[in-house]
Design an enzyme around this catalytic site. Structure first.
Site, PDB file in Angstrom:
ATOM      1  N   GLY A 289       0.743  -1.258   0.000  1.00  0.00           N
ATOM      2  CA  GLY A 289       0.000   0.000   0.000  1.00  0.00           C
ATOM      3  C   GLY A 289       0.771   1.304   0.000  1.00  0.00           C
TER       4      GLY A 289
ATOM      5  N   GLY B 178       2.952   2.536  -2.173  1.00  0.00           N
ATOM      6  CA  GLY B 178       3.441   3.014  -3.478  1.00  0.00           C
ATOM      7  C   GLY B 178       2.806   4.320  -3.926  1.00  0.00           C
TER       8      GLY B 178
ATOM      9  N   CYS C 183      -0.159   3.627  -6.104  1.00  0.00           N
ATOM     10  CA  CYS C 183      -0.906   2.467  -5.627  1.00  0.00           C
ATOM     11  C   CYS C 183      -2.146   2.951  -4.894  1.00  0.00           C
ATOM     12  CB  CYS C 183       0.027   1.712  -4.683  1.00  0.00           C
ATOM     13  SG  CYS C 183      -0.791   0.712  -3.475  1.00  0.00           S
TER      14      CYS C 183
HETATM   15  P1  5GP Z   1       6.941   4.018  -5.180  1.00  0.00           P
HETATM   16  O1  5GP Z   1       8.426   3.971  -5.093  1.00  0.00           O
HETATM   17  O2  5GP Z   1       6.465   4.607  -6.469  1.00  0.00           O
HETATM   18  O3  5GP Z   1       6.304   4.659  -3.986  1.00  0.00           O
HETATM   19  O4  5GP Z   1       6.424   2.491  -5.116  1.00  0.00           O
HETATM   20  C1  5GP Z   1       6.815   1.542  -6.072  1.00  0.00           C
HETATM   21  C2  5GP Z   1       6.118   0.243  -5.777  1.00  0.00           C
HETATM   22  O5  5GP Z   1       4.687   0.379  -5.879  1.00  0.00           O
HETATM   23  C3  5GP Z   1       6.404  -0.882  -6.754  1.00  0.00           C
HETATM   24  O6  5GP Z   1       7.659  -1.459  -6.592  1.00  0.00           O
HETATM   25  C4  5GP Z   1       5.260  -1.843  -6.471  1.00  0.00           C
HETATM   26  O7  5GP Z   1       5.512  -2.656  -5.345  1.00  0.00           O
HETATM   27  C5  5GP Z   1       4.117  -0.913  -6.124  1.00  0.00           C
HETATM   28  N1  5GP Z   1       3.163  -0.801  -7.260  1.00  0.00           N
HETATM   29  C6  5GP Z   1       3.435  -0.548  -8.550  1.00  0.00           C
HETATM   30  N2  5GP Z   1       2.308  -0.481  -9.291  1.00  0.00           N
HETATM   31  C7  5GP Z   1       1.289  -0.721  -8.447  1.00  0.00           C
HETATM   32  C8  5GP Z   1      -0.137  -0.795  -8.613  1.00  0.00           C
HETATM   33  O8  5GP Z   1      -0.688  -0.597  -9.687  1.00  0.00           O
HETATM   34  N3  5GP Z   1      -0.854  -1.083  -7.500  1.00  0.00           N
HETATM   35  C9  5GP Z   1      -0.269  -1.284  -6.291  1.00  0.00           C
HETATM   36  N4  5GP Z   1      -1.055  -1.569  -5.255  1.00  0.00           N
HETATM   37  N5  5GP Z   1       1.077  -1.204  -6.092  1.00  0.00           N
HETATM   38  C10 5GP Z   1       1.843  -0.926  -7.156  1.00  0.00           C
END
Ligand code: 5GP
Length: 351
Positions: free
Chosen positions: A185, A187, A190
């Protein structure tokens, strides 16, 4: 129904308290880490920051840029590259600084087997490091899948997830995972927490999962929620062995995404791998990636990723000097978190 009363913390809920230090300059700080992976027996030497296996981030171009920069970071390649492109990339450039990524569909396994068959002469059958991603790291099916992949590639380092609690970290490590990916959660694109109400504040998830993993000689990768270099410092301070970044590495020349120009400004779309945009792009290729949908955001192009990498590593080095850690390895031991109020953090975040 049960309520856990302990307060669980996110990156924004804490700051790192400075400590007396003999370090004169951030240049003296060593960010490389050396690990020996529990199951693959392989050695890792480098900066334990990983570009996420997302469109626009986990790209061949990103891997090339990291290598040319000599920054020691690795890239989890997104799983939508066609087999031929993957084989050509590994043949030409090797797989030393990338993680080959898969989901848990039959199609993913078939593609993996075809890849391995195309490079049977290579050590570890051609894959140093593999990343297994699933909608819900808590399912029994996932644990069985991990065991199956471990049998197929006994000498490959496996990172798998995502989970957020110690007991599941232990189960995955005992099932053959070298590095457990932690985060549900947090991301940037996300929407799991909004759509399902499920999640865990990332800093506490790292602290609890790292403790469980280290007790079994396993490692954890904090995945998601870093928005500024200081968040990486907090993640490592909390005990993360690797940190994975999506949004912080999005929007660069290495994205391999279409760029739109408007009034002299350049933009591209950055989207979650389970967002409707990802679904459309991969034409039904991904039914589900995480526990829920993701969203799509328009980001301004930020040029070459090299500048961003330097900012990130500079911030990390500086954090180490503030607490007197000569090496990244010492950061966690030297870290004392202080809890801060939301209001203070808003001011801090706006600076
Ligand atoms: P960020 O660095 O952008 O905060 O988080 C990256 C991570 O978000 C990714 O490695 C993956 O675990 C997660 N993520 C990527 N795409 C999605 C999505 O469509 N839904 C969700 N729930 N998580 C995602």
């Amino acid at each position: 129904m049960r309520i856990e009363q302990d307060v669980k913390l996110d990156f924004k809920d804490v700051l790192i308290r400075p400590k007396r230090s003999t370090l004169a300059s951030r240049r003296d700080v060593e960010l490389d880490r050396q690990y020996k992976f529990k199951w693959s027996g392989r050695l890792f030497g480098g900066v334990p920051v990983v570009a996420a296996n997302m469109d626009g981030v986990g790209t061949f171009a990103m891997a090339r840029a990291f290598r040319e920069l000599g920054c020691g970071m690795t890239v989890a390649l997104h799983k939508h590259y066609p087999l031929d492109d993957l084989v050509a990339f590994f043949d030409a450039e090797g797989g030393a600084n990338v993680w080959y990524s898969i989901g848990i569909t039959d199609g993913d396994v078939e593609k993996l087997r075809a890849f391995l068959d195309s490079r049977p002469q290579q050590e570890g059958r051609g894959i140093d490091k593999l990343c297994i991603d699933v909608a819900n790291g808590y399912s029994e099916q996932f644990v069985d899948f991990v065991k199956r992949i471990r049998d197929i590639v006994p000498e490959t380092t496996i990172m798998a997830g995502n989970v957020v609690t110690g007991e599941m970290v232990e189960e995955l490590i005992l099932s053959g995972v070298d590095v457990v990916k932690v985060g549900i959660g947090p991301g940037s694109v996300c929407t799991t927490r909004k759509m399902t109400g499920v999640g865990y504040p990332q800093l506490s998830a790292i602290i609890e999962c790292a403790d469980a993993a280290h007790g079994l000689s396993g490692l954890v990768c904090s995945d998601g929620g870093c928005t500024v270099p200081g968040d990486l410092a907090k993640a490592f301070g909390a005990g993360a062995d690797f940190v994975m970044l999506g949004g912080m590495l999005a929007g660069h020349d290495q994205s391999e995404q279409a760029v739109v120009e408007e009034n002299g400004e350049r933009f591209l779309q950055f989207y979650g791998m389970s967002s409707s945009m990802a679904m459309e792009k991969h034409a039904g290729g991904v039914a589900e990636y995480r526990a829920s949908e993701g969203k799509s955001v328009r980001v301004q192009c930020r040029g070459d990723v090299r500048g961003t990498v330097q900012d990130i590593l500079g911030g990390l080095r500086s954090a180490c000097t503030y607490v007197g850690a000569l090496r990244l390895k010492e950061l966690s031991k030297r870290t004392t978190f202080i809890r801060v109020s939301q209001q203070l953090n808003t001011v801090f975040g706006d600076e």
